[in-house]
Enzyme design. Structure first.
Site, PDB file in Angstrom:
ATOM      1  N   CYS A 173      -2.175   9.437   2.665  1.00 13.62           N
ATOM      2  CA  CYS A 173      -1.737   8.893   1.367  1.00 13.62           C
ATOM      3  C   CYS A 173      -2.764   9.090   0.259  1.00 13.62           C
ATOM      4  CB  CYS A 173      -1.382   7.412   1.507  1.00 13.62           C
ATOM      5  SG  CYS A 173      -2.747   6.389   2.098  1.00 13.62           S
ATOM      6  N   GLU A 227       0.869  -1.177   0.000  1.00 18.51           N
ATOM      7  CA  GLU A 227       0.000   0.000   0.000  1.00 18.51           C
ATOM      8  C   GLU A 227       0.903   1.223   0.000  1.00 18.51           C
ATOM      9  OE1 GLU A 227      -3.100   0.137  -0.504  1.00 18.51           O
ATOM     10  OE2 GLU A 227      -3.437  -2.015  -0.456  1.00 18.51           O
TER      11      GLU A 227
END
Length: 468
Positions: free
Chosen positions: A243, A209
């Site tokens: 993010c 990720e």
């Protein structure tokens, strides 16, 4: 080797079958929920200490969304664990064909510092639910949260099956030398490559990720005030250290001029006339990160904000206008409270701009015309997509979350996390009798046998009906 004994101990526990019963998995997940309940105040204090995270943001992102994942998993675990029966051909019609959801074994979860509870526990929930033993590695950058996890989590989980390892780059490097059955990493693309290289030595599957520069296209037909508020919330939540935050805006020159006063109004509404005094605006996590983000303020023109305080690790909510694609801020993920605006002529140019760069973790598009939003969706590629808002797609456990290309590999959330940590084992259990059904496939071969095999094994295409 400092971690070989630990990994070996967990592997022995896993091979014993201890983590496989549903009752055991449920008990560990319920213990994880008690950890969140009992340590709620300490979590809020630790995240405030690490990056000045406001209580509201910390509760929402670190506790509430984690508990949603827990409840979704506990509500559905029995169904997820069931064998999935599949279609059969004529030869196997009387047999049992199914997919068994097997745990991988001993897995490693490496968490980041920006959401140090959420991005550690959400994959852990799926790993426990799938029946694995787990080594958990919290980030050393969010020191207070790392200490809390290291000292407290072991009081709730079975220490023979779950362990917390602390330390920095050196410790993580040594940890990665061990053979794991699965590795789940959240962090930057550069470190993701290091993790994937280490995993390759043992042919270990990974979920990565990662991050990237998430574009946000704002069309001329949007509702300017609503767009500005949703943009400002997504960009400045957790002081921009998210993010999936919108990394930059693509819009026309006219829309840039309309957005500026609306963004100024939204920032003042959220954080008051001096955001540095607001209890609802966070801080940069550390000195190194502060200096990197501050250096990016030299790009474009500071339209609002721009104030910094190194002692407090404070960078004001900032909007940069007239940013060029060649400016430093457009060369790396910002990960701070700065929103650059890049002027494009139209939607086609915005889409070309997006497609000329690595595929991001998220793409955002704002427009009152749903055709514009759909055009951006259909003509681009990204890990996730959200139309007319920011961040909100991550709150749905029903949607997969993950990157593509430079922004990551694999997906999780809800059942997707359970599936990520489960090996989909294809199984066929045949009847010991009825041997006459098998005879056509055995030598000696003949044309007649081939005809029988074709008739019983062939999958035919469904007929197409044309309405005249």
């Amino acid at each position: 080797h400092p971690y070989a004994g630990l990994v070996s101990h967990l592997r022995t526990s896993w091979l014993s079958g201890r983590t496989r019963p549903m009752e055991y998995r449920v008990a560990q997940l319920e213990a994880l929920e008690r950890f969140l309940d009992d340590k709620k105040e300490e979590i809020l204090e630790a995240t405030a200490s690490d990056m000045g995270k406001p209580c509201f943001e910390a509760f929402f992102s670190e506790i509430l969304l984690c508990k949603n994942e827990l409840h979704q998993t506990l509500n559905n675990l029995g169904q997820w664990m069931k064998d999935e029966h599949v279609d059969k051909n004529l030869v196997t019609r009387l047999d049992s064909a199914f997919i068994r959801k097997d745990p991988y074994g001993v897995v490693l979860i490496i968490g980041p510092w920006n959401y140090p509870i959420h991005l550690l526990l959400v994959p852990l929930i799926g790993a426990i639910a799938a029946g694995n033993c787990v080594i958990i590695k919290p980030s050393e950058i969010s020191k207070s949260t790392e200490r809390l996890v290291a000292e407290s989590l072991s009081c709730y989980l079975d220490n023979d099956c779950y362990a917390v390892v602390t330390g920095g780059v050196q410790e993580t490097t040594r940890l990665l030398e061990n053979k794991f059955d699965f590795i789940f990493f959240t962090g930057s693309p550069s470190v993701g490559r290091v993790v994937m290289t280490a995993a390759a030595k043992h042919l270990t599957p990974v979920t990565l990720e990662l991050g990237g520069k998430n574009p946000c296209y704002v069309s001329d037909s949007c509702h300017v005030q609503n767009t500005a508020r949703r943009l400002a919330w997504g960009r400045f939540f957790n002081a921009g250290q998210t993010c999936i935050a919108p990394d930059y805006v693509l819009c026309s020159l006219e829309m840039q001029e309309k957005l500026m006063p609306a963004l100024r109004e939204a920032i003042a509404e959220f954080y008051g006339p001096n955001p540095q005094e607001s209890p609802d605006f966070g801080r940069i996590v550390g000195d190194k990160h502060f200096r990197r983000v501050r250096a990016l303020l030299s790009s474009g023109r500071v339209a609002m904000g721009g104030q910094t305080d190194e002692e407090e690790l404070y960078i004001a909510p900032t909007v940069l206008a007239d940013v060029l694609p060649s400016d430093p801020i457009m060369q790396e993920e910002i990960f701070g409270p700065i929103l650059p605006i890049v002027v494009v002529a139209n939607m086609d140019e915005a889409i070309d701009f997006i497609n000329a760069r690595p595929r991001p973790l998220a793409i955002y598009a704002f427009s009152c015309d749903s055709k514009v939003v759909n055009q951006v969706l259909e003509r681009t590629s990204s890990g996730g997509f959200c139309g007319n808002d920011t961040l909100m797609h991550v709150t749905l456990t029903s949607l997969p979350f993950g990157g593509i290309g430079n922004s990551g590999l694999g997906k999780y959330h809800g059942k997707f996390t359970f599936d990520t940590f489960s090996h989909q084992r294809g199984c066929l259990h045949r009847n010991m009798g009825l041997e006459a059904l098998n005879t056509p496939r055995y030598p000696p071969y003949s044309q007649q046998k081939l005809g029988l095999v074709t008739a019983t094994f062939e999958i035919k295409r469904r007929g197409m009906c044309t309405i005249l």
